[in-house]
Design an enzyme around this catalytic site. Structure first.
Site, PDB file in Angstrom:
ATOM      1  N   ASP A 261     -82.091 -48.495  25.254  1.00 52.33           N
ATOM      2  CA  ASP A 261     -80.858 -49.200  25.554  1.00 52.33           C
ATOM      3  C   ASP A 261     -79.722 -48.166  25.521  1.00 52.33           C
ATOM      4  O   ASP A 261     -79.945 -46.973  25.288  1.00 52.33           O
ATOM      5  CB  ASP A 261     -80.641 -50.360  24.559  1.00 52.33           C
ATOM      6  CG  ASP A 261     -79.699 -51.413  25.119  1.00 52.33           C
ATOM      7  OD1 ASP A 261     -79.671 -52.530  24.589  1.00 52.33           O
ATOM      8  OD2 ASP A 261     -78.992 -51.103  26.098  1.00 52.33           O
TER       9      ASP A 261
HETATM   10  C1  GLC Z   1     -76.350 -52.928  27.043  1.00 49.33           C
HETATM   11  C2  GLC Z   1     -77.233 -54.066  26.576  1.00 49.33           C
HETATM   12  C3  GLC Z   1     -78.444 -54.301  27.426  1.00 49.33           C
HETATM   13  C4  GLC Z   1     -78.142 -53.928  28.871  1.00 49.33           C
HETATM   14  C5  GLC Z   1     -77.854 -52.445  28.921  1.00 49.33           C
HETATM   15  C6  GLC Z   1     -77.483 -51.983  30.327  1.00 49.33           C
HETATM   16  O1  GLC Z   1     -75.878 -52.198  25.959  1.00 49.33           O
HETATM   17  O2  GLC Z   1     -77.647 -54.041  25.224  1.00 49.33           O
HETATM   18  O3  GLC Z   1     -78.808 -55.682  27.294  1.00 49.33           O
HETATM   19  O4  GLC Z   1     -79.263 -54.239  29.692  1.00 49.33           O
HETATM   20  O5  GLC Z   1     -76.828 -52.051  28.021  1.00 49.33           O
HETATM   21  O6  GLC Z   1     -76.293 -52.584  30.742  1.00 49.33           O
END
Ligand code: GLC
Length: 730
Positions: A290
């Site tokens: 993430d």
């Molecule tokens: C964010 C979220 C995740 C998302 C990712 C890309 O921090 O935690 O759910 O898919 O970044 O945007």
């Protein structure tokens, strides 16, 4: 060609390509960057947001395998579909000019439709989809989302969230399908199947992503990205099964939990990422970190002594792709680690093979232009109709004293409250912008609750409220207006948010909202309380005083219309709560609680229980019977029950089958949902429903942490009926 043959061809293509790749090309495939790395200044407003030199640097010099997000973090916002098609085509064409022509896979958070494509169909958020208890609708939203993502020229959807929503304070509760394992697994799997079909290389299908693996949704203090303390038995009983269901449904990617469980950050957890995800669940796709979470092992978690060690820890734990996302640090550090042998080439080859496999499965190597035409695939009448139906089935009628609802279309209505005249409060985060809070960017042709009421009724409608969520509402004006009207529609709840921006200290409702409500109740007019928002804010005091309570949660862009359909009786509500609605802010007990949580002074006494939801008709189940009262270990048992519409109008009803294991080697929940079916019945109509309970349904995580079925007594519960059976071991 059989699936087996297709797989063999892909495996051969992966092997062949991998053998040709340089170390730099391999490490590049494991690198995912945010759009801002390739963007011009203020790309979100630029005609062509891509800076050619930056894109060339990313693709030719760093061989990046993936790009995500919109132009331009943090001022991101939805783009016109033609601009998306042009941007992604620019990236596609440049990647096709590289030595090995490996395509970039473009990832986006299309969590309730194509959230970042202007005017796309935006569905109820997951918590509201869960309230429909309708897997068919979940399947359809998956189909339509994939179509609109692909028509935008995008490749990969960071959805569905398979986290279980059992901590109501958590600012991403609404991104989950609620507190129940079976409901989350069923709706998430249906979404995946709709989104991917049998072959997500098809033009109108796309790969999904299970997130956030695992235990992210249960922070002890309720704050986003804070520690969860989840013992292995709880992990295996409540938090792993929905991910296992998603893997079984065919999701080819998994995004990792940004926080930590039992002191181990998700991105450093070899047991979760490799032993369990690969060894037990047999996941063959690739994992993606993430946001910035590898470097955060160093900068935040203080687990790694350096950024370099952070990369080593994460890659060796099982992270295949890094959402870096703002630079090429991961690329540089992993290259160095590979050259020194601290990260063996076998691990790099394993990660890259997984990424290439998904790219082949997604049909990216054969794609020379956007996969799908806009015409006939974007905002079709059918898609909008599905969205309206989903919103209608998502809304929960929690209280309807003296049948005040449905309202007469001649009634004079005062509409007031901070969520009455906004679209953002019905859509939540990940809507047009990350936080979903830019009301001015919402489509003007969609109806807020107020506008939908005004359109639907011929009675007098007065609105007392502001333009923005935080505008103060003139309470005296609202009270005086209320005196002049037959009924008050009081719309309360939350503004949109996601992630840490949505952290709160208490579920209590905003005091200003309570103040308005108390003043309105003083005058004794009938009040219909409506709430929108991602979490169950505490409304006990005012719900007791209101004649009707309708819980909207986040019903999406058709939410206003759907709510008005229900308020005036054009639609019969059928939503059921996917969470237990707490009576007080610390009254957080899930429906599948342990006996100890309902012992002596303790009890499960939410304001509204899990699966609560009223209708304008009534239903009754009867004739619950089992195929036998005794089975051998390992056998299944059939359940039959009738459901009847005992009221005066057609309605939909989800019939839920619960199971309780009377005594086992570990304590068991007082009941667990194991099956459900939703049916539509005319007045007086009765239907017989069949279910099968399998050994998996009867299983538990035993003393030795293994999933087992133990001999003993079981109780099946449907409606007010119960039926018992024994599992015997010979
Ligand atoms: C964010 C979220 C995740 C998302 C990712 C890309 O921090 O935690 O759910 O898919 O970044 O945007």
């Amino acid at each position: 060609m059989s699936a087996q043959e297709a797989n063999e061809i892909i495996e051969d293509q992966v092997r062949t390509l991998l053998a040709q790749m340089t170390l730099e090309e391999k490490v590049g495939q494991m690198t995912q960057i945010d759009f801002s790395v390739i963007s011009v200044e203020n790309g979100q407003d630029a005609e062509n947001p891509i800076d050619p030199a930056k894109l060339e640097n990313a693709i030719f010099n760093h061989h990046v395998g993936s790009i995500l997000n919109t132009p331009t973090t943090p001022n991101n916002k939805a783009q016109p579909i033609q601009k998306w098609r042009h941007m992604t085509q620019t990236i596609r064409e440049l990647a096709a000019k590289t030595r090995l022509k490996i395509p970039v896979i473009y990832g986006i958070d299309a969590i309730h439709g194509a959230t970042y494509t202007q005017n796309s169909v935006l569905f109820p958020q997951a918590i509201s989809m869960a309230a429909t208890f309708n897997t068919e609708l979940s399947f359809k939203t998956g189909e339509i989302t994939a179509r609109e993502v692909k028509a935008s020229g995008l490749d990969w959807n960071f959805s569905p969230v398979m986290d279980i929503g059992r901590q109501p304070l958590w600012p991403r509760l609404w991104e989950t399908y609620g507190e129940d394992v079976h409901l989350s697994s069923a709706l998430g799997s249906a979404f995946i199947q709709g989104h991917q079909g049998d072959d997500f290389a098809q033009a109108d299908k796309a790969p999904t992503c299970l997130k956030h693996y695992v235990g992210y949704s249960y922070p002890l203090n309720g704050k986003d990205r804070s520690p969860a303390w989840i013992g292995e038995r709880a992990l295996r009983e409540y938090f792993l099964p929905s991910f296992a269901a998603g893997v079984k449904a065919g999701a080819p990617t998994v995004m990792i939990n940004s926080a930590e469980v039992d002191g181990i950050p998700g991105h450093a957890n070899y047991q979760y990422l490799t032993t369990i995800l690969r060894g037990e669940m047999g996941f063959k796709g690739f994992t993606v970190s993430d946001w910035e979470d590898i470097i955060r092992l160093y900068t935040r978690d203080k687990m790694a002594a350096s950024p370099r060690q952070a990369v080593k820890i994460a890659v060796m734990a099982g992270v295949d792709m890094s959402m870096v996302p703002f630079d090429f640090s991961f690329y540089d550090l992993l290259l160095d680690l590979a050259k020194t042998g601290e990260v063996p080439m076998s691990r790099i080859d394993e990660a890259v093979s997984r990424i290439l496999r998904v790219k082949y499965q997604s049909g990216l190597f054969d794609r020379t232009e956007p996969a799908l035409a806009v015409e006939g695939n974007f905002v079709t009448d059918e898609a909008v109709a599905v969205n309206r139906q989903a919103a209608r089935e998502a809304i929960v009628l929690a209280k309807n004293d003296r049948q005040i609802l449905p309202l007469s279309k001649q009634a004079s209505i005062l509409v007031t409250g901070p969520t009455a005249n906004l679209l953002s409060v019905m859509n939540g985060g990940w809507t047009i912008t990350w936080q979903g809070s830019k009301e001015e960017l919402y489509p003007q042709d969609k109806l807020t609750l107020l506008k939908a009421i005004q359109q639907k009724t011929s009675g007098k409608v007065t609105y007392v409220g502001g333009k923005n969520f935080s505008d103060e509402i003139n309470i005296e004006q609202a009270v005086n207006a209320a005196r002049q009207h037959d009924v008050v529609v009081l719309a309360l709840g939350e503004k949109p948010y996601t992630e840490t921006e949505g952290n709160i200290e208490s579920l209590n409702l905003d005091p200003l909202q309570l103040q308005l409500a108390r003043a309105i109740f003083e005058i004794g007019k009938p009040v219909v309380l409506i709430t929108f928002g991602g979490r169950p804010r505490i409304i006990t005091e005012i719900a007791d005083k209101a004649q009707a309570v309708v819980l909207g949660f986040l019903p999406g862009m058709e939410g206003g219309s759907a709510m008005a359909d229900i308020l005036f009786g054009d639609v019969n509500p059928s939503g059921k709560l996917p969470i237990s609605y707490p009576r007080q802010t610390n009254d957080v007990v899930p429906y599948d609680h342990k006996p100890l949580e309902a012992y002596e002074g303790n009890q499960y006494r939410p304001l509204y229980p899990f699966a609560h939801g009223l209708s304008y008709t009534s239903f009754a189940t009867n004739g619950l019977r089992l195929s036998t009262d005794q089975i051998e270990l390992g056998e299944s048992i059939d359940v039959t029950v009738n459901v009847k519409n005992t009221g005066a109008r057609t309605g939909k009803e989800a019939v839920l089958v619960y199971l309780h294991d009377a005594a086992a080697s570990v304590t068991r929940p007082v009941k667990q949902l194991k099956a459900f079916k939703k049916v539509e019945l005319a007045p007086g109509q009765e239907q017989s429903l069949q279910f099968t309970l399998t050994p998996q349904d009867m299983s538990l995580i035993g003393i030795d942490m293994q999933r087992v079925v133990e001999a003993g007594e079981f109780k099946v519960m449907v409606g007010h009926e119960t039926a018992e059976f024994k599992v015997v071991k010979h």
